[in-house]
Design a protein around this motif. Structure first.
Motif, PDB file in Angstrom:
ATOM      1  N   PHE A 274       0.847  -1.198   0.000  1.00  0.00           N
ATOM      2  CA  PHE A 274       0.000   0.000   0.000  1.00  0.00           C
ATOM      3  C   PHE A 274       0.882   1.248   0.000  1.00  0.00           C
ATOM      4  CE2 PHE A 274      -4.435   1.293   1.767  1.00  0.00           C
ATOM      5  CZ  PHE A 274      -4.450   2.425   0.967  1.00  0.00           C
ATOM      6  N   ASN A 275       1.903   1.246   0.852  1.00  0.00           N
ATOM      7  CA  ASN A 275       2.805   2.394   0.932  1.00  0.00           C
ATOM      8  C   ASN A 275       3.525   2.624  -0.392  1.00  0.00           C
ATOM      9  OD1 ASN A 275       6.009   3.031   1.575  1.00  0.00           O
ATOM     10  ND2 ASN A 275       4.599   4.393   2.654  1.00  0.00           N
ATOM     11  N   ARG A 276       3.949   1.546  -1.023  1.00  0.00           N
ATOM     12  CA  ARG A 276       4.651   1.663  -2.303  1.00  0.00           C
ATOM     13  C   ARG A 276       3.755   2.307  -3.364  1.00  0.00           C
ATOM     14  NH1 ARG A 276       6.142  -3.123  -2.367  1.00  0.00           N
ATOM     15  NH2 ARG A 276       4.457  -4.042  -3.596  1.00  0.00           N
ATOM     16  N   GLU A 277       2.505   1.861  -3.433  1.00  0.00           N
ATOM     17  CA  GLU A 277       1.584   2.416  -4.424  1.00  0.00           C
ATOM     18  C   GLU A 277       1.183   3.849  -4.077  1.00  0.00           C
ATOM     19  OE1 GLU A 277       0.906   1.145  -7.221  1.00  0.00           O
ATOM     20  OE2 GLU A 277       1.871  -0.790  -6.862  1.00  0.00           O
ATOM     21  N   LEU A 278       1.049   4.130  -2.784  1.00  0.00           N
ATOM     22  CA  LEU A 278       0.725   5.493  -2.358  1.00  0.00           C
ATOM     23  C   LEU A 278       1.839   6.452  -2.758  1.00  0.00           C
ATOM     24  CD1 LEU A 278      -0.998   7.540  -0.735  1.00  0.00           C
ATOM     25  CD2 LEU A 278       0.257   6.804   1.314  1.00  0.00           C
ATOM     26  N   ASN A 279       3.084   6.071  -2.496  1.00  0.00           N
ATOM     27  CA  ASN A 279       4.220   6.921  -2.857  1.00  0.00           C
ATOM     28  C   ASN A 279       4.331   7.101  -4.366  1.00  0.00           C
ATOM     29  OD1 ASN A 279       5.035   7.402  -0.227  1.00  0.00           O
ATOM     30  ND2 ASN A 279       6.443   5.660  -0.174  1.00  0.00           N
ATOM     31  N   ALA A 280       4.027   6.039  -5.112  1.00  0.00           N
ATOM     32  CA  ALA A 280       4.082   6.139  -6.573  1.00  0.00           C
ATOM     33  C   ALA A 280       3.041   7.136  -7.081  1.00  0.00           C
ATOM     34  CB  ALA A 280       3.855   4.765  -7.203  1.00  0.00           C
ATOM     35  N   ALA A 281       1.855   7.118  -6.468  1.00  0.00           N
ATOM     36  CA  ALA A 281       0.802   8.049  -6.875  1.00  0.00           C
ATOM     37  C   ALA A 281       1.192   9.486  -6.552  1.00  0.00           C
ATOM     38  CB  ALA A 281      -0.513   7.687  -6.185  1.00  0.00           C
ATOM     39  N   ILE A 282       1.731   9.703  -5.344  1.00  0.00           N
ATOM     40  CA  ILE A 282       2.141  11.049  -4.945  1.00  0.00           C
ATOM     41  C   ILE A 282       3.278  11.547  -5.837  1.00  0.00           C
ATOM     42  CG2 ILE A 282       3.097  12.446  -3.063  1.00  0.00           C
ATOM     43  CD1 ILE A 282       1.880  10.356  -1.126  1.00  0.00           C
ATOM     44  N   GLY A 283       4.162  10.622  -6.222  1.00  0.00           N
ATOM     45  CA  GLY A 283       5.316  10.994  -7.027  1.00  0.00           C
ATOM     46  C   GLY A 283       5.040  11.123  -8.507  1.00  0.00           C
ATOM     47  N   ALA A 284       3.856  10.715  -8.962  1.00  0.00           N
ATOM     48  CA  ALA A 284       3.517  10.859 -10.376  1.00  0.00           C
ATOM     49  C   ALA A 284       3.620  12.332 -10.765  1.00  0.00           C
ATOM     50  CB  ALA A 284       2.111  10.331 -10.637  1.00  0.00           C
ATOM     51  N   SER A 285       4.241  12.616 -11.889  1.00  0.00           N
ATOM     52  CA  SER A 285       4.545  14.005 -12.247  1.00  0.00           C
ATOM     53  C   SER A 285       3.306  14.885 -12.292  1.00  0.00           C
ATOM     54  CB  SER A 285       5.270  14.050 -13.594  1.00  0.00           C
ATOM     55  OG  SER A 285       4.477  13.457 -14.611  1.00  0.00           O
ATOM     56  N   VAL A 286       2.209  14.365 -12.824  1.00  0.00           N
ATOM     57  CA  VAL A 286       1.013  15.190 -12.936  1.00  0.00           C
ATOM     58  C   VAL A 286       0.421  15.482 -11.560  1.00  0.00           C
ATOM     59  CG1 VAL A 286      -0.522  13.200 -13.290  1.00  0.00           C
ATOM     60  CG2 VAL A 286      -1.210  15.465 -14.101  1.00  0.00           C
ATOM     61  N   VAL A 287       0.426  14.484 -10.662  1.00  0.00           N
ATOM     62  CA  VAL A 287      -0.090  14.691  -9.309  1.00  0.00           C
ATOM     63  C   VAL A 287       0.804  15.669  -8.561  1.00  0.00           C
ATOM     64  CG1 VAL A 287      -0.591  13.584  -7.098  1.00  0.00           C
ATOM     65  CG2 VAL A 287      -1.175  12.426  -9.235  1.00  0.00           C
ATOM     66  N   ASN A 288       2.107  15.464  -8.666  1.00  0.00           N
ATOM     67  CA  ASN A 288       3.060  16.340  -7.991  1.00  0.00           C
ATOM     68  C   ASN A 288       2.886  17.783  -8.436  1.00  0.00           C
ATOM     69  OD1 ASN A 288       6.064  17.290  -7.285  1.00  0.00           O
ATOM     70  ND2 ASN A 288       5.635  15.365  -6.231  1.00  0.00           N
ATOM     71  N   HIS A 289       2.720  17.973  -9.729  1.00  0.00           N
ATOM     72  CA  HIS A 289       2.553  19.323 -10.272  1.00  0.00           C
ATOM     73  C   HIS A 289       1.282  19.977  -9.743  1.00  0.00           C
ATOM     74  CE1 HIS A 289       2.562  22.656 -13.124  1.00  0.00           C
ATOM     75  NE2 HIS A 289       1.309  22.351 -13.408  1.00  0.00           N
ATOM     76  N   VAL A 290       0.188  19.223  -9.729  1.00  0.00           N
ATOM     77  CA  VAL A 290      -1.088  19.775  -9.281  1.00  0.00           C
ATOM     78  C   VAL A 290      -1.030  20.140  -7.798  1.00  0.00           C
ATOM     79  CG1 VAL A 290      -3.513  19.221  -8.860  1.00  0.00           C
ATOM     80  CG2 VAL A 290      -2.469  18.647 -11.046  1.00  0.00           C
ATOM     81  N   LEU A 291      -0.434  19.276  -6.985  1.00  0.00           N
ATOM     82  CA  LEU A 291      -0.354  19.552  -5.554  1.00  0.00           C
ATOM     83  C   LEU A 291       0.486  20.799  -5.278  1.00  0.00           C
ATOM     84  CD1 LEU A 291       0.098  15.975  -4.017  1.00  0.00           C
ATOM     85  CD2 LEU A 291      -1.999  17.269  -4.383  1.00  0.00           C
ATOM     86  N   LEU A 292       1.626  20.896  -5.939  1.00  0.00           N
ATOM     87  CA  LEU A 292       2.493  22.058  -5.734  1.00  0.00           C
ATOM     88  C   LEU A 292       1.818  23.339  -6.215  1.00  0.00           C
ATOM     89  CD1 LEU A 292       5.945  20.561  -6.787  1.00  0.00           C
ATOM     90  CD2 LEU A 292       5.268  21.274  -4.485  1.00  0.00           C
ATOM     91  N   ALA A 293       1.129  23.264  -7.347  1.00  0.00           N
ATOM     92  CA  ALA A 293       0.443  24.440  -7.879  1.00  0.00           C
ATOM     93  C   ALA A 293      -0.652  24.916  -6.939  1.00  0.00           C
ATOM     94  CB  ALA A 293      -0.143  24.130  -9.257  1.00  0.00           C
ATOM     95  N   ALA A 294      -1.219  23.981  -6.187  1.00  0.00           N
ATOM     96  CA  ALA A 294      -2.299  24.326  -5.266  1.00  0.00           C
ATOM     97  C   ALA A 294      -1.786  24.814  -3.917  1.00  0.00           C
ATOM     98  CB  ALA A 294      -3.198  23.109  -5.059  1.00  0.00           C
ATOM     99  N   GLY A 295      -0.472  24.775  -3.706  1.00  0.00           N
ATOM    100  CA  GLY A 295       0.071  25.234  -2.437  1.00  0.00           C
ATOM    101  C   GLY A 295       0.204  24.145  -1.394  1.00  0.00           C
ATOM    102  N   VAL A 296       0.170  22.890  -1.834  1.00  0.00           N
ATOM    103  CA  VAL A 296       0.342  21.750  -0.933  1.00  0.00           C
ATOM    104  C   VAL A 296       1.685  21.104  -1.229  1.00  0.00           C
ATOM    105  CG1 VAL A 296      -0.572  19.513  -0.235  1.00  0.00           C
ATOM    106  CG2 VAL A 296      -2.134  21.346  -0.843  1.00  0.00           C
ATOM    107  N   ARG A 297       2.432  20.754  -0.185  1.00  0.00           N
ATOM    108  CA  ARG A 297       3.743  20.144  -0.381  1.00  0.00           C
ATOM    109  C   ARG A 297       3.629  18.627  -0.331  1.00  0.00           C
ATOM    110  NH1 ARG A 297       6.391  21.874   3.912  1.00  0.00           N
ATOM    111  NH2 ARG A 297       6.798  19.927   4.999  1.00  0.00           N
ATOM    112  N   PRO A 298       3.825  17.940  -1.453  1.00  0.00           N
ATOM    113  CA  PRO A 298       3.772  16.473  -1.442  1.00  0.00           C
ATOM    114  C   PRO A 298       4.813  15.914  -0.483  1.00  0.00           C
ATOM    115  CG  PRO A 298       3.814  17.329  -3.690  1.00  0.00           C
ATOM    116  CD  PRO A 298       4.141  18.477  -2.789  1.00  0.00           C
ATOM    117  N   GLU A 299       4.450  14.857   0.218  1.00  0.00           N
ATOM    118  CA  GLU A 299       5.384  14.293   1.193  1.00  0.00           C
ATOM    119  C   GLU A 299       5.304  12.770   1.209  1.00  0.00           C
ATOM    120  OE1 GLU A 299       7.082  15.318   5.594  1.00  0.00           O
ATOM    121  OE2 GLU A 299       6.237  16.768   4.224  1.00  0.00           O
ATOM    122  N   PRO A 300       5.802  12.122   0.159  1.00  0.00           N
ATOM    123  CA  PRO A 300       5.864  10.665   0.187  1.00  0.00           C
ATOM    124  C   PRO A 300       6.893  10.213   1.217  1.00  0.00           C
ATOM    125  CG  PRO A 300       7.060  11.514  -1.707  1.00  0.00           C
ATOM    126  CD  PRO A 300       6.377  12.691  -1.071  1.00  0.00           C
ATOM    127  N   GLY A 301       6.758   9.000   1.687  1.00  0.00           N
ATOM    128  CA  GLY A 301       7.713   8.507   2.680  1.00  0.00           C
ATOM    129  C   GLY A 301       7.278   7.169   3.237  1.00  0.00           C
TER     130      GLY A 301
END
Length: 335
Positions: A274-301
């Protein structure tokens, strides 16, 4: 109505893509022991808020990558306590998760009889992101600072109306601390989600509301709200002109973080997958871009990183509680 955030718009588009991916299937999902069926992320917070939008973005991306349904079940009619209890007693197969934030920990520390124990009843899967919380008012209030608003309320013996986006929400916790520290009459109305709370503020029905930064930025661009303070240790790089509550004499640090937990007896292998897939989703370029653009800092771990964030919240809450108790017990200053 408030303008939708980039997270909301992205989530709507990619939910359709997720559905298409489910129809095509995936050899990767078929071969894996997990998930082996639909995965549901539960949240007691309604549509329009950061919690719901974040989980929607991640769920849509995971559905696409897994070829397996990952959905969000938002139940604003339920309390955090009742939903946490339901998830804690769900089958420990990794297919039932709970979206959690600071309040998940704080509520249990503040009231041990709350009905769940965050460290013993659950296993952390991982963090998703961190955000910032801003206190705002509406332009018709005629003030440009928190000191002006509180001073006027005290002098005029006026009640300040505050809105939270749900009982036990992040905004509810921050408002409770502000009410105690500022010593003003400030009843809190609990709305079912951030969107209706903001709408009530914009309509002039409420005076104050804490807003997550992703939803705040469109309102600032439209000059529909006035930012008064940030509930963080330091000023926001996105709002450098806005002071922290601590600078103003109210030591309130309430920087929201968001993560996923599952029932305590969930096997190690399932949590790791679950953690591996969660991190992969957060790290996906499109998701990462949208989160950063919205003012949220992605934090996989790792799951351990979420557990550390939870423990940090316990420490911070106790420090703030001691400071509040000391302030309340101090002799009143003579005027």
């Amino acid at each position: 109505m408030p303008t939708s955030s980039p997270i909301t718009r992205w989530s709507r588009r990619h939910t359709l893509l997720a559905g298409a991916a489910l129809l095509s299937g995936s050899a990767r999902a078929a071969d894996a022991a997990w998930p082996g069926g639909p995965v549901v992320i539960h949240t007691p917070y309604g549509a329009g808020g950061t919690s719901h939008n974040l989980s929607g973005v991640v769920a849509a991306q995971m559905s696409i990558s897994l070829g397996n349904e990952v959905s969000v079940q938002a139940r604003p009619d339920q309390t955090l306590t009742s939903m946490a209890q339901a998830v804690a007693t769900a089958p420990p197969d990794g297919r039932t998760a709970l979206l959690v934030s600071n309040v998940f920990v704080r509520a249990a520390v503040a009231s041990p009889s709350v009905g769940y124990e965050p460290f013993n009843d659950f296993r952390p899967v991982g963090l998703i992101a961190r955000s910032e919380l801003a206190l705002v008012t509406h332009p018709r209030a005629g003030v440009r600072s928190l000191s002006q608003m509180l001073g006027a309320a005290r002098q005029q013996h006026r009640t300040l109306r505050a809105a939270s986006f749900g009982k036990d929400s992040t905004s509810d916790g921050a408002l409770a601390q502000l009410r105690q520290l500022a010593d003003v009459d400030m009843p809190v109305t609990h709305f079912q989600g951030q969107a209706p709370a903001v709408e009530a503020l914009l309509a002039g029905e409420q005076d104050l509301v804490f807003i997550n930064l992703p939803e705040l930025q469109p309102l600032l661009r439209q000059h529909r709200v006035v930012p008064l303070a940030i509930a963080a240790r330091s000023r926001s790089t996105r709002l450098p002109q806005v002071p922290t509550l601590t600078e103003l004499g109210y030591p309130i640090v309430f920087a929201p973080w968001y993560g996923l937990v599952v029932p305590a007896k969930t096997p190690d292998a399932v949590v790791e997958a679950f953690n591996r897939e969660l991190n992969a989703a957060i790290g996906a370029s499109v998701v990462n871009h949208v989160l950063l653009a919205a003012g949220v800092r992605p934090e996989p771990g790792t799951p351990a990183r979420l557990r550390e964030a939870m423990q940090d919240e316990v420490t911070l809450f106790r420090v703030q509680s001691r400071a509040l108790a000391a302030r309340n017990s101090a002799p009143a200053r003579k005027s």
